[in-house]
Design an enzyme around this catalytic site. Sequence first.
Site, PDB file in Angstrom:
ATOM      1  N   GLU A 296      44.809 -34.806  21.439  1.00 28.97           N
ATOM      2  CA  GLU A 296      46.031 -34.444  22.419  1.00 28.97           C
ATOM      3  C   GLU A 296      46.908 -33.041  22.020  1.00 28.97           C
ATOM      4  O   GLU A 296      47.204 -32.416  22.910  1.00 28.97           O
ATOM      5  CB  GLU A 296      46.883 -35.748  22.663  1.00 28.97           C
ATOM      6  N   HIS A 325      25.205 -47.882   9.239  1.00 30.76           N
ATOM      7  CA  HIS A 325      24.086 -48.176  10.070  1.00 30.76           C
ATOM      8  C   HIS A 325      24.174 -47.913  11.696  1.00 30.76           C
ATOM      9  O   HIS A 325      23.347 -48.853  12.346  1.00 30.76           O
ATOM     10  CB  HIS A 325      24.042 -49.850   9.684  1.00 30.76           C
ATOM     11  N   LYS A 439      47.909 -38.382  35.009  1.00 31.14           N
ATOM     12  CA  LYS A 439      49.320 -39.107  35.400  1.00 31.14           C
ATOM     13  C   LYS A 439      49.947 -38.958  36.812  1.00 31.14           C
ATOM     14  O   LYS A 439      50.073 -39.664  37.777  1.00 31.14           O
ATOM     15  CB  LYS A 439      50.426 -38.916  34.771  1.00 31.14           C
TER      16      LYS A 439
HETATM   17  O1  PA5 Z   1      51.651 -38.481  22.811  1.00 26.80           O
HETATM   18  C1  PA5 Z   1      52.029 -38.353  24.086  1.00 26.80           C
HETATM   19  O2  PA5 Z   1      52.979 -37.799  24.660  1.00 26.80           O
HETATM   20  C2  PA5 Z   1      51.505 -39.404  24.943  1.00 26.80           C
HETATM   21  O3  PA5 Z   1      50.154 -39.980  24.553  1.00 26.80           O
HETATM   22  C3  PA5 Z   1      52.190 -40.690  25.267  1.00 26.80           C
HETATM   23  O4  PA5 Z   1      52.710 -41.114  24.111  1.00 26.80           O
HETATM   24  C4  PA5 Z   1      51.761 -41.573  26.315  1.00 26.80           C
HETATM   25  O5  PA5 Z   1      51.202 -40.912  27.374  1.00 26.80           O
HETATM   26  C5  PA5 Z   1      52.771 -42.509  26.771  1.00 26.80           C
HETATM   27  O6  PA5 Z   1      53.893 -41.933  27.083  1.00 26.80           O
HETATM   28  P1  PA5 Z   1      55.328 -42.691  27.150  1.00 26.80           P
HETATM   29  O7  PA5 Z   1      55.690 -43.325  25.863  1.00 26.80           O
HETATM   30  O8  PA5 Z   1      56.223 -41.638  28.010  1.00 26.80           O
HETATM   31  O9  PA5 Z   1      55.069 -43.782  28.108  1.00 26.80           O
END
Ligand code: PA5
Length: 470
Positions: A296, A325, A439
């Site tokens: 990410e 394996h 989202k």
């Molecule tokens: O790293 C990030 O920003 C995302 O993976 C969020 O953690 C994830 O989308 C969850 O978001 P939130 O904590 O706002 O619910």
Amino acid sequence: MATTHEQLRLDYNNMMAEFVGEHGFSPDDIQALSAKVRAATAAMKDKRAKGLMDWRDLPHNQAAVADDILAYVASKADGFEAFVVLGIGGSALGPMAVQQAINHPYYNELPREKRGGFPKFYVVDNVDPERLVYLFNIIEPEKCLFNVISKSGSTSETMSQFMIIKQMLEDKLGQDARRNIVCTTDSEKGNLIKIAKQEGYKTFIIPSGVGGRFSELTPVGLLPAAFAGIDIRALLAGAAFMDKMCEADDISQNSAHMYGLLNYIAMQKAMPMSVMMPYADSLKFIADWYAQLWAESLGKKFDNGGNVVNVGPTPVKALGVTDQHSQVQLYVEGPYDKIVVFIGVDEYRETVTIPTIYGDIPSLGFLGGVTHNRLITAMQHSTEYALMANGRPNMTITLPRVNEFTLGQLLYFFEVATGFAGELLNIDAFDQPGVEEGKNATYAMFGRPGYEDKKKELDARPAKKDSYVI
Ligand code: PA5
């Protein structure tokens, strides 16, 4: 507390051409990037000084938060049979990884006294309806404490879980339901903080400048860890210890920067796949946490100049020895498009010795008297060797032992490496527009106000053809 005896090590011998041949790196490859490395090192410092990397300060500024958390846990832990995290992504993977790393693998099956008196521990990080129903088959919600974790306070997955559980609790407990909910969120932004204030939920705050996947050392990770009996002060101390090592300007003394650089060179040399293979069941979920952090943060369309670059490594999760394996055949003989990162452990917490039986069967007898500890380490070294002998770049991170202090180092090491790789790639490692896109599409599909244009965009997408469905 901090001794070199407990220090994480990075061994990148097998990334070098002198060991793996033409697909390996030469000292010149590293030298050629020295100006870029200096600029990235300076940028890391500059951004930290300007408060643009607030996660860097977490090892040092969470002491009071940790005190609050421990006081809260002390007041609550006895009262509940289970602690349940409701979160996703950066709000779930860290809590899972730390609990799995430190605690007994069958933690929830242990009698309570063997859990140090702490409640059972669950993380629900999906909206698969089966998962939630099956959880309710084994827990009684009114006997559980639910930790709703959402930085944005608006993530549909987490908020929908919260809505279901809140209703369920209120149906059973009325006004007392609030005792079974604790929130972790931003101090101002989003619905969750507003709801928490209105409805009187105990709340812990995620510092505003810390993004989801860099938030494990905030209450996002510290509160669940403390509820699972984990020493959160030692976790922070481990991270602080690593932070000190990450201050070195000389990359040959800075393992996290070196790790980021080696991955960057791998990407430049058309090896964008990055396999993370811990040789410890306890670290299996570290590979999941890392995969999110790496993917990410570094998978981006635009560079900092607004140019389309479509960069990013592809993290792959594996477990040693299990995946020897399953996946290792590909890594030894498949395309030269990847590097493999092993995580090894010097001293496992338990010792298992194979009995000296079947001495008359040579293919089994050699195992007699050998420990599984030696076996797993030998298998790790054998896989490293097989990769090296076949010209496959690989490196190894070793933890002297798995404990809170070394785990704090490991988490912080990967975070700094990610930030540094982001600098080398000249991208913003701290946003996630690709995630937001998904989202927003979900909000539009459900007619959330404010997403009308997105809905039109979705409705205009080409209709699927039956001829392509078999
Ligand atoms: O790293 C990030 O920003 C995302 O993976 C969020 O953690 C994830 O989308 C969850 O978001 P939130 O904590 O706002 O619910």
